[in-house]
Design a protein around this motif. Structure first.
Motif, PDB file in Angstrom:
ATOM      1  N   GLU A   1       0.820  -1.329  -0.049  1.00 20.34           N
ATOM      2  CA  GLU A   1      -0.034  -0.076   0.046  1.00 20.34           C
ATOM      3  C   GLU A   1       0.707   1.004  -0.150  1.00 20.34           C
ATOM      4  O   GLU A   1       2.053   1.334   0.799  1.00 20.34           O
ATOM      5  CB  GLU A   1      -0.943  -0.046   1.225  1.00 20.34           C
ATOM      6  N   ASN A   2       0.498   2.247  -0.851  1.00 21.87           N
ATOM      7  CA  ASN A   2       0.785   3.462  -0.662  1.00 21.87           C
ATOM      8  C   ASN A   2       0.197   4.609   0.295  1.00 21.87           C
ATOM      9  O   ASN A   2      -0.803   4.748  -0.273  1.00 21.87           O
ATOM     10  CB  ASN A   2       1.170   4.224  -2.117  1.00 21.87           C
ATOM     11  N   GLU A   3       0.715   4.520   1.535  1.00 18.08           N
ATOM     12  CA  GLU A   3      -0.182   4.958   2.477  1.00 18.08           C
ATOM     13  C   GLU A   3      -0.682   6.445   2.251  1.00 18.08           C
ATOM     14  O   GLU A   3      -1.371   7.117   2.794  1.00 18.08           O
ATOM     15  CB  GLU A   3       0.279   4.911   4.031  1.00 18.08           C
ATOM     16  N   THR A   4       0.390   7.187   1.340  1.00 18.49           N
ATOM     17  CA  THR A   4       0.185   8.621   1.123  1.00 18.49           C
ATOM     18  C   THR A   4      -0.354   8.840  -0.130  1.00 18.49           C
ATOM     19  O   THR A   4      -0.474   9.951  -0.656  1.00 18.49           O
ATOM     20  CB  THR A   4       1.640   9.395   1.386  1.00 18.49           C
ATOM     21  N   GLY A   5      -0.869   7.813  -0.929  1.00 12.17           N
ATOM     22  CA  GLY A   5      -1.224   7.825  -2.102  1.00 12.17           C
ATOM     23  C   GLY A   5      -2.691   8.241  -2.300  1.00 12.17           C
ATOM     24  O   GLY A   5      -3.299   7.856  -1.480  1.00 12.17           O
ATOM     25  N   ASP A   6      -2.894   9.026  -3.508  1.00 10.05           N
ATOM     26  CA  ASP A   6      -4.415   9.506  -3.550  1.00 10.05           C
ATOM     27  C   ASP A   6      -4.862   9.257  -5.000  1.00 10.05           C
ATOM     28  O   ASP A   6      -5.949  10.001  -5.336  1.00 10.05           O
ATOM     29  CB  ASP A   6      -4.391  10.808  -3.178  1.00 10.05           C
ATOM     30  N   SER A   7      -4.030   8.749  -5.903  1.00 17.08           N
ATOM     31  CA  SER A   7      -4.746   8.566  -7.111  1.00 17.08           C
ATOM     32  C   SER A   7      -4.160   7.054  -7.738  1.00 17.08           C
ATOM     33  O   SER A   7      -3.153   6.442  -7.166  1.00 17.08           O
ATOM     34  CB  SER A   7      -4.100   9.677  -8.029  1.00 17.08           C
ATOM     35  N   GLY A   8      -4.856   6.732  -8.817  1.00 12.58           N
ATOM     36  CA  GLY A   8      -4.303   5.299  -9.435  1.00 12.58           C
ATOM     37  C   GLY A   8      -4.906   4.064  -9.101  1.00 12.58           C
ATOM     38  O   GLY A   8      -6.263   4.138  -9.433  1.00 12.58           O
ATOM     39  N   VAL A   9      -4.250   3.288  -8.746  1.00 12.14           N
ATOM     40  CA  VAL A   9      -4.614   1.928  -8.438  1.00 12.14           C
ATOM     41  C   VAL A   9      -5.434   1.763  -7.098  1.00 12.14           C
ATOM     42  O   VAL A   9      -4.544   1.936  -6.074  1.00 12.14           O
ATOM     43  CB  VAL A   9      -3.682   1.030  -8.559  1.00 12.14           C
ATOM     44  N   PHE A  10      -6.459   1.520  -6.903  1.00 10.31           N
ATOM     45  CA  PHE A  10      -7.132   1.325  -5.402  1.00 10.31           C
ATOM     46  C   PHE A  10      -7.864   0.017  -5.313  1.00 10.31           C
ATOM     47  O   PHE A  10      -8.531  -0.674  -6.552  1.00 10.31           O
ATOM     48  CB  PHE A  10      -8.197   2.367  -5.233  1.00 10.31           C
TER      49      PHE A  10
END
Length: 112
Positions: A27-36
Motif C-alpha cells: 500500500e502507498n499510504e500517502t497515495g491518492d490516485s491510481g490503483v485502489f
C-alpha cells in the motif's frame, strides 16, 4: 564462434485479481490516485517521494502501470496494463510488490 538468437518473449497474461494475490502489492499510504483496492492506494507517482521509494525498492518488485493505445480495428483495445519492471514510456505510475517477478518472464496484467 557461436551465435545465439533470443526468441521473443511471450507475455504472461493474467487478470488483476490473480496478479494481486500472487505478488502482494504494498500500500502507498500517502497515495491518492491510481490503483485502489478496498479504498487503499497501491500506485506510486512518477515524481517526488513516491519515485524515490520506487527507485529504492528491489527492481524485481517494481511494476509499471502503462496506458496502451487504442487499435482502430479493435473496439476493445486501449486502456491500462501493469508490466513488470521500471518503464518510462506511457507510464502512469508504479506499483511495488512484496514478491518479485519471475526472472525470464514478461508480464502483462490487464487493468481497467
Amino acid at each position: 564462434m557461436t551465435t545465439t538468437t533470443q526468441q521473443p518473449q511471450t507475455p504472461v497474461n493474467s487478470n488483476f485479481d490473480t496478479w494481486f494475490d500472487q505478488f502482494n502489492p504494498i500500500e502507498n499510504e500517502t497515495g491518492d490516485s491510481g490503483v485502489f483496492v478496498d479504498d487503499k492506494c497501491y500506485m506510486f507517482e512518477t515524481y517526488g517521494d513516491d519515485l524515490e521509494k520506487v527507485k529504492a525498492a528491489n527492481p524485481e518488485c517494481v511494476w509499471t502501470v502503462v496506458e496502451i493505445d487504442e487499435d482502430e480495428d479493435d473496439e476493445e483495445s486501449g486502456g491500462y496494463v501493469i508490466v513488470d519492471g521500471y518503464h518510462h514510456v506511457n507510464r502512469l505510475g508504479y506499483i511495488i510488490t512484496e514478491k518479485p517477478s519471475v526472472t525470464g518472464c514478461f508480464y502483462e496484467i490487464s487493468y481497467d
